[in-house]
Motif scaffolding. Structure first.
Motif, PDB file in Angstrom:
ATOM      1  N   TYR A 103      27.865   7.621 -14.046  1.00 22.13           N
ATOM      2  CA  TYR A 103      29.036   8.465 -13.994  1.00 22.13           C
ATOM      3  C   TYR A 103      29.863   8.033 -12.786  1.00 22.13           C
ATOM      4  CZ  TYR A 103      31.693  12.819 -13.538  1.00 22.13           C
ATOM      5  OH  TYR A 103      32.685  13.754 -13.433  1.00 22.13           O
ATOM      6  N   VAL A 104      31.102   7.578 -12.999  1.00 23.73           N
ATOM      7  CA  VAL A 104      31.977   7.127 -11.909  1.00 23.73           C
ATOM      8  C   VAL A 104      33.063   8.169 -11.714  1.00 23.73           C
ATOM      9  CG1 VAL A 104      33.484   5.298 -11.068  1.00 23.73           C
ATOM     10  CG2 VAL A 104      31.553   4.723 -12.518  1.00 23.73           C
ATOM     11  N   VAL A 105      33.358   8.489 -10.467  1.00 24.56           N
ATOM     12  CA  VAL A 105      34.345   9.533 -10.182  1.00 24.56           C
ATOM     13  C   VAL A 105      35.556   8.957  -9.473  1.00 24.56           C
ATOM     14  CG1 VAL A 105      32.588  11.297 -10.030  1.00 24.56           C
ATOM     15  CG2 VAL A 105      33.285  10.106  -7.982  1.00 24.56           C
ATOM     16  N   GLU A 106      36.583   9.761  -9.414  1.00 26.57           N
ATOM     17  CA  GLU A 106      37.787   9.412  -8.667  1.00 26.57           C
ATOM     18  C   GLU A 106      37.451   9.371  -7.177  1.00 26.57           C
ATOM     19  OE1 GLU A 106      40.816   8.566  -9.972  1.00 26.57           O
ATOM     20  OE2 GLU A 106      39.694   8.624 -11.830  1.00 26.57           O
ATOM     21  N   PRO A 107      38.313   8.779  -6.364  1.00 26.39           N
ATOM     22  CA  PRO A 107      38.021   8.709  -4.929  1.00 26.39           C
ATOM     23  C   PRO A 107      37.760  10.089  -4.315  1.00 26.39           C
ATOM     24  CG  PRO A 107      39.906   7.343  -5.458  1.00 26.39           C
ATOM     25  CD  PRO A 107      39.561   8.116  -6.702  1.00 26.39           C
ATOM     26  N   ILE A 108      36.727  10.151  -3.499  1.00 32.50           N
ATOM     27  CA  ILE A 108      36.356  11.387  -2.810  1.00 32.50           C
ATOM     28  C   ILE A 108      36.902  11.312  -1.403  1.00 32.50           C
ATOM     29  CG2 ILE A 108      34.434  12.821  -2.033  1.00 32.50           C
ATOM     30  CD1 ILE A 108      32.745  11.369  -4.209  1.00 32.50           C
ATOM     31  N   GLU A 109      37.556  12.369  -0.970  1.00 34.55           N
ATOM     32  CA  GLU A 109      38.086  12.452   0.386  1.00 34.55           C
ATOM     33  C   GLU A 109      37.249  13.436   1.187  1.00 34.55           C
ATOM     34  OE1 GLU A 109      42.265  13.184   0.516  1.00 34.55           O
ATOM     35  OE2 GLU A 109      42.701  11.691  -1.003  1.00 34.55           O
ATOM     36  N   PRO A 110      37.397  13.448   2.516  1.00 32.60           N
ATOM     37  CA  PRO A 110      36.653  14.421   3.308  1.00 32.60           C
ATOM     38  C   PRO A 110      36.868  15.848   2.817  1.00 32.60           C
ATOM     39  CG  PRO A 110      37.654  12.804   4.736  1.00 32.60           C
ATOM     40  CD  PRO A 110      38.171  12.543   3.344  1.00 32.60           C
ATOM     41  N   ASN A 169      37.054  22.372   1.237  1.00 29.76           N
ATOM     42  CA  ASN A 169      36.504  23.659   0.790  1.00 29.76           C
ATOM     43  C   ASN A 169      35.056  23.473   0.361  1.00 29.76           C
ATOM     44  OD1 ASN A 169      39.031  25.001   1.012  1.00 29.76           O
ATOM     45  ND2 ASN A 169      39.659  24.053  -0.900  1.00 29.76           N
ATOM     46  N   ILE A 170      34.272  24.558   0.449  1.00 31.41           N
ATOM     47  CA  ILE A 170      32.869  24.514   0.063  1.00 31.41           C
ATOM     48  C   ILE A 170      32.644  25.419  -1.142  1.00 31.41           C
ATOM     49  CG2 ILE A 170      30.510  25.056   0.762  1.00 31.41           C
ATOM     50  CD1 ILE A 170      31.323  24.463   3.627  1.00 31.41           C
ATOM     51  N   ASP A 171      31.938  24.885  -2.149  1.00 28.34           N
ATOM     52  CA  ASP A 171      31.489  25.668  -3.296  1.00 28.34           C
ATOM     53  C   ASP A 171      29.992  25.870  -3.123  1.00 28.34           C
ATOM     54  OD1 ASP A 171      30.786  26.809  -5.698  1.00 28.34           O
ATOM     55  OD2 ASP A 171      31.269  25.050  -6.910  1.00 28.34           O
ATOM     56  N   PHE A 172      29.597  27.067  -2.699  1.00 32.66           N
ATOM     57  CA  PHE A 172      28.190  27.329  -2.406  1.00 32.66           C
ATOM     58  C   PHE A 172      27.318  27.326  -3.653  1.00 32.66           C
ATOM     59  CE2 PHE A 172      30.328  29.040   1.343  1.00 32.66           C
ATOM     60  CZ  PHE A 172      29.591  28.415   2.341  1.00 32.66           C
ATOM     61  N   GLY A 173      27.904  27.382  -4.835  1.00 35.50           N
ATOM     62  CA  GLY A 173      27.135  27.390  -6.070  1.00 35.50           C
ATOM     63  C   GLY A 173      27.150  26.062  -6.810  1.00 35.50           C
ATOM     64  N   ALA A 174      27.584  25.006  -6.157  1.00 30.48           N
ATOM     65  CA  ALA A 174      27.680  23.695  -6.823  1.00 30.48           C
ATOM     66  C   ALA A 174      26.296  23.187  -7.209  1.00 30.48           C
ATOM     67  CB  ALA A 174      28.372  22.697  -5.907  1.00 30.48           C
ATOM     68  N   THR A 175      26.217  22.611  -8.412  1.00 30.34           N
ATOM     69  CA  THR A 175      24.961  22.019  -8.881  1.00 30.34           C
ATOM     70  C   THR A 175      25.266  20.696  -9.577  1.00 30.34           C
ATOM     71  OG1 THR A 175      25.104  23.193 -10.989  1.00 30.34           O
ATOM     72  CG2 THR A 175      23.843  24.262  -9.238  1.00 30.34           C
ATOM     73  N   GLY A 176      24.224  19.898  -9.793  1.00 34.15           N
ATOM     74  CA  GLY A 176      24.364  18.644 -10.533  1.00 34.15           C
ATOM     75  C   GLY A 176      25.328  17.675  -9.889  1.00 34.15           C
ATOM     76  N   VAL A 177      26.206  17.126 -10.698  1.00 33.11           N
ATOM     77  CA  VAL A 177      27.171  16.129 -10.227  1.00 33.11           C
ATOM     78  C   VAL A 177      28.106  16.736  -9.185  1.00 33.11           C
ATOM     79  CG1 VAL A 177      29.107  14.672 -10.929  1.00 33.11           C
ATOM     80  CG2 VAL A 177      27.063  14.762 -12.352  1.00 33.11           C
ATOM     81  N   LYS A 237      34.573   5.949  -3.841  1.00 29.29           N
ATOM     82  CA  LYS A 237      34.252   6.094  -5.255  1.00 29.29           C
ATOM     83  C   LYS A 237      32.754   5.891  -5.366  1.00 29.29           C
ATOM     84  CE  LYS A 237      38.443   4.579  -7.570  1.00 29.29           C
ATOM     85  NZ  LYS A 237      39.004   3.598  -8.520  1.00 29.29           N
ATOM     86  N   VAL A 238      32.091   6.799  -6.072  1.00 29.68           N
ATOM     87  CA  VAL A 238      30.643   6.689  -6.222  1.00 29.68           C
ATOM     88  C   VAL A 238      30.262   6.653  -7.692  1.00 29.68           C
ATOM     89  CG1 VAL A 238      30.118   7.809  -4.032  1.00 29.68           C
ATOM     90  CG2 VAL A 238      30.302   9.182  -6.092  1.00 29.68           C
ATOM     91  N   LYS A 239      29.076   6.129  -7.956  1.00 28.99           N
ATOM     92  CA  LYS A 239      28.477   6.173  -9.282  1.00 28.99           C
ATOM     93  C   LYS A 239      27.287   7.123  -9.186  1.00 28.99           C
ATOM     94  CE  LYS A 239      29.567   1.406 -10.446  1.00 28.99           C
ATOM     95  NZ  LYS A 239      29.001   0.085 -10.777  1.00 28.99           N
ATOM     96  N   ILE A 240      27.138   7.966 -10.198  1.00 38.53           N
ATOM     97  CA  ILE A 240      26.036   8.915 -10.225  1.00 38.53           C
ATOM     98  C   ILE A 240      25.291   8.732 -11.532  1.00 38.53           C
ATOM     99  CG2 ILE A 240      25.408  11.343 -10.213  1.00 38.53           C
ATOM    100  CD1 ILE A 240      28.013  11.797  -8.616  1.00 38.53           C
ATOM    101  N   ASN A 241      24.001   8.678 -11.456  1.00 39.19           N
ATOM    102  CA  ASN A 241      23.179   8.532 -12.649  1.00 39.19           C
ATOM    103  C   ASN A 241      23.350   9.764 -13.534  1.00 39.19           C
ATOM    104  OD1 ASN A 241      21.239   8.010 -14.536  1.00 39.19           O
ATOM    105  ND2 ASN A 241      19.685   7.454 -13.047  1.00 39.19           N
ATOM    106  N   GLU A 242      23.659   9.558 -14.803  1.00 38.40           N
ATOM    107  CA  GLU A 242      23.904  10.671 -15.738  1.00 38.40           C
ATOM    108  C   GLU A 242      22.677  11.529 -15.976  1.00 38.40           C
ATOM    109  OE1 GLU A 242      25.616   9.145 -19.289  1.00 38.40           O
ATOM    110  OE2 GLU A 242      27.406   8.432 -18.282  1.00 38.40           O
TER     111      GLU A 242
END
Length: 105
Positions: free
Chosen positions: A2-9, A12-20, A98-103
């Protein structure tokens, strides 16, 4: 993969983020964190002290330091590319990753 768009610093924080989303947020948090700024883990983040060098050398050092930090603190994210943007004359350079994440995650 899984390739994503460029990530910047992170801003905001999402305290419930999971997975990708969790992995991407972790990478953004690493990009926003200066080494020595976390009281219980002084090595967390990346060394932002890059001064008095030609701009191409500074960009190369930023790329190396960001790569090292992401590989150490978020090994689930594989770096596809890093771009350093901003104005080096005023000391405002920011990495975009840009990072790749294993699906299978």
């Amino acid at each position: 993969m899984y390739v994503v768009e460029p990530i910047e610093p992170m801003k905001n924080i999402d305290f419930g983020a999971t997975g990708v989303d969790e992995i991407l947020q972790n990478v953004a948090f690493i990009l926003a964190t200066a080494m020595m700024s976390c009281p219980l883990d002084r090595e967390f983040g990346w060394d932002m002290t890059v001064i008095d060098s030609p701009i191409n050398i500074v960009k190369a050092r930023i790329i190396a330091k960001v790569t090292e930090a992401i590989n150490k603190f978020e090994p689930r994210a594989l770096i596809a590319s890093i771009e350093v943007t901003g104005d080096g004359l005023v000391g405002s350079l920011k990495p975009k990753v840009k990072v790749k994440i294993n699906e299978s995650i």
